[in-house]
Design a protein around this motif. Sequence first.
Motif, PDB file in Angstrom:
ATOM      1  N   HIS A  47      26.900  -8.895  22.860  1.00  0.00           N
ATOM      2  CA  HIS A  47      28.310  -8.596  23.126  1.00  0.00           C
ATOM      3  C   HIS A  47      28.385  -7.852  24.454  1.00  0.00           C
ATOM      4  O   HIS A  47      28.489  -6.632  24.505  1.00  0.00           O
ATOM      5  CB  HIS A  47      28.923  -7.748  22.009  1.00  0.00           C
ATOM      6  N   SER A  48      28.323  -8.598  25.530  1.00  0.00           N
ATOM      7  CA  SER A  48      28.218  -8.003  26.863  1.00  0.00           C
ATOM      8  C   SER A  48      29.546  -7.903  27.606  1.00  0.00           C
ATOM      9  O   SER A  48      29.570  -7.516  28.771  1.00  0.00           O
ATOM     10  CB  SER A  48      27.219  -8.808  27.705  1.00  0.00           C
ATOM     11  N   ASP A  49      30.657  -8.287  26.950  1.00  0.00           N
ATOM     12  CA  ASP A  49      31.946  -8.164  27.623  1.00  0.00           C
ATOM     13  C   ASP A  49      32.294  -6.685  27.799  1.00  0.00           C
ATOM     14  O   ASP A  49      31.793  -5.801  27.079  1.00  0.00           O
ATOM     15  CB  ASP A  49      33.037  -8.875  26.830  1.00  0.00           C
ATOM     16  N   GLU A  50      33.159  -6.410  28.758  1.00  0.00           N
ATOM     17  CA  GLU A  50      33.470  -5.022  29.143  1.00  0.00           C
ATOM     18  C   GLU A  50      34.040  -4.211  27.991  1.00  0.00           C
ATOM     19  O   GLU A  50      33.647  -3.049  27.768  1.00  0.00           O
ATOM     20  CB  GLU A  50      34.463  -5.020  30.307  1.00  0.00           C
TER      21      GLU A  50
END
Length: 666
Positions: A47-50
Motif C-alpha cells: 500500500h504505497s499510495d500517499e
Amino acid sequence: MLLVKSAKIAKFVSYDYTCPIVDNMANLSKIKRDQMIAFLESLKESHSDEASIQAFNEIENHIRDKKYGLVWEEHSEEVDDLLKENIPILTADSERRLCKDASLPWNFIIEGDNLQALYILQKTHKGKVDCIYIDPPYNTGARDWKYNNDYVDGTDVYRHSKWLSMMKNRLLLAKDLLNPSDSVLICTIDEKEYLRLGCLLEELFPEGRIQMVSVAIHSAGVSRMDFSRTDEYYYFVFLGNAAPKAVQLGAEWQSDGVKRQQEVRWESMLRSGNDGRRTDRPNMFFPALFNAETKEFLGFGPSVPLSISGKDYIAPKGTIAVLPYASDGSEARWRISADKALELYKMGAFDWSDFKNGKTTLKYLKPGEIQKIKDGEYTVVGYKDNGAMILSSDSYTPRWIPGTQWHVSSHQAGGLGGSVLIKNVLKTKRFDFPKSLYAVRDALKIITSGNPNAVIVDFFAGSGTTFHAVNLLNAEDGGKRRCIMVTNNEVSVDEEKGLREKGYNPGDAEWEKYGIAKFVTWPRTVCCIEGKDVDGLPLKGSYVIASDQEIKLSDGFRSNVKFFKCSWIPRKPEDYLLSNALCLHIKEMIELQNAIEVDNVKNVLILNKEDFRRTILNADVRPHIERVWVNQNIIFRTEELKALKDIGYKYIPREFFGQELREAAE
C-alpha cells in the motif's frame, strides 16, 4: 483514508505476537512494538499510495509514543479553534483603574479565558516571571469547572482526561513564562487529582525539582469517603537556582504547635565542664571587685598566682572579691578575660545577680546574642542601674525553611484569612471556596522573601487572594512585587440558573456584572487597597503578620492596579489593515510588560507623526518625558530622530505582533 482488504485486516488482527525466548530483564512492550512496526513496514510495500503511507506513519507514531507516565484522551478547546482565525489582544477597562502611589509599579487583572491570556503573556513575559501561583479547579465531580463552556461533573466519563488536557495546555505555556535559571511554580490541589497532577508536572518539568507540601486548611475536616479531609496539597516546582527561603509560617512560632517567644540568653561567666578547672587556665582565675557597701562594680583585679589559694586571697579594702568557684567548692576559672568582660560591660552586655551571702553570679551576652540585637531580633527597652541592657524578645521572629507539613491556624480556609475575610469585605457570600490569605502569603513569602521586585502570575485568580497576598507581603517588608492575575467572568451555578430563568444570557450586561471578575475579584481588590468594604465602611481588625508591627485592614495598601479584558481581532480582516487594528492595542501590551501606565506625559507611545508632534515637539510635555516607545514603521527626518535620541527611546517590540503581521504580509 487507509484502505486495507478484510483479509489483510484479519492477518493484522491474528498476527503472532508471541515473544521469543528472552532473558528475565527483556522489555516485553518494546518487543511487541517492534513486531507491530515490522508488520506496518510490510503493509507499506503493498500500500504505497500517499494516503496509506501517511496513515501508516500516524499509526507508527502512536505505537512509538512514550508508554511510561500519563496517557489520556486529548481534547481540543474553543480557544484553540479561535486562535486559528483570530489574534488575542487586550483592551483596557477605563472604569476599573486604581492608583494609590504613582511611584510604584502597576499590577493587572486580566478578564478572559486564561489560555487566551497566556498566549498574550508569551509576548510580554517570556522567561521573565519569578513565581507562578495557581489554584486550578480540583475536579471534584461537583460541577466545579467548565470545559468549553460546559460544566464537567462526576458523570462525565472524560472528566479526568479533560482536566489533564486543560492543565497540560496551560502549564506548557506557563513554563515558557518562568525564568529558567531561577523561578518557582506553585500549584495547589487536593486528593482528587494530586496523583495525576504530580505525574503531569514530572512530565512537563523534567529539569525541575518537585516537592509536595501538605497544608492543613480545615480543623474539623470535610467529609470525603471514609476519612474526612483536613488538608490539601501544594506542589512546588523549583527551576534553576530557585530554593525555599527560611521564613516563619503564620504569626506563631510553631515547632510543636505551641506559641512562645525566644528567650534572651545571658551566659554564665563561670566556666564549667571540661577545661573548667583553675589549673587548666591559671590566668583566668582573677577577682571581680565590687564596692562592699553599694555593690557597685569596680572592675577586675589581676590574676591570682597559682601558688596562692583562692581562700587566701585578700580583697582590697572596702571591696568584695568574686572569684570563680565551682558548685562543689573547687577552684574553677572564668570563660572570658578581664579585658573582654570590661568591653562588654561598657556596652551593657555584662550583668550580675543580686548579692546573697556575699556572692553573685556574673553573666554576659555571647557574640550570637549581640548579633541578634543588631539584627533587630532583640529590642533594647532600657538599662538596669548597673548599666546592663534590658532586652525584649516580644518581636522575635524565628526563621527556618519549613518542612512538608504546614499546620498553622491562620491557614484555615474558613478562618479570618479565608471565607470570613471575604464576607467582611464583600458583605455577602459571593465566593464559595476562597484560599486563606495567609496560606498564599506564606507560600509566596517562602519563594520571594529575597526578591522584593518579583513578578508573580496567577492565571486561576478566582477571588483575587494572590494579589491580596502580594500587597500584604509588600506592606510587611517594603517590597515592590508585581502581580498579574487572570480570571474569567463566569457566574456560579446557582446564579446562572437564576439569570437564565429571567431570560439573560452570557454577554448581557445583567449577566456580566455577576461574573467572578467583576463581582468578586475586582471589588475585593479595590476594597483591600482602599481599606474599606463594598459599602465604603472601614474594614475592621488587623492582618496576622509575623512581626511587632501592626497593619490594620483599614490602612489599605499602597498599590496600583489596572483591569484589562481579553478580546480578538481577525487575522485576515477584509475592510481594514491588520497593523492599524493592532496598533490600537499596543498600549496595553507595553503597560503589561513594563508594569507602567502609558500616560503620554512620563511614558509616551508614538504610533504616528501626530503623536510625535503632540509629545516630543510639545514644550510643555517634553521635559516630563521619561520613556518613549516608537512605531518602527514611522520614517523620521534626521532632526526628528535626533530629538528622540536626546530623550532615549525604544521601538515597540516586534514580538508583540510581528509574526501575525508577517503572516498577513504587512
